[in-house]
Motif scaffolding. Structure first.
Motif: not given
Length: 57
Positions: A1-5, A31, A53-55
């Protein structure tokens, strides 16, 4: 899983539609939304920006 802030600068009294438009344009799942709360004059709290925070993937 990757997250973008994402950092979203805002003025709480006038940027509601911009925030709504930004959230609807995200491709992944939101998220968490973290507000940055600061103190202004006379101990008044205000939110300067949000970290979103976006998954992705």
């Amino acid at each position: 899983m990757k997250y973008r802030v994402h950092r979203f600068d805002l003025k709480m009294t006038s940027d509601q539609s911009k925030l709504e438009q930004f959230l609807n344009s995200l491709e992944g799942e939101v998220v968490e939304i973290i507000p940055n709360v600061t103190m202004g004059p006379f101990w008044v709290h205000r939110v300067d920006f949000l970290l979103i925070v976006e998954k992705v993937g």
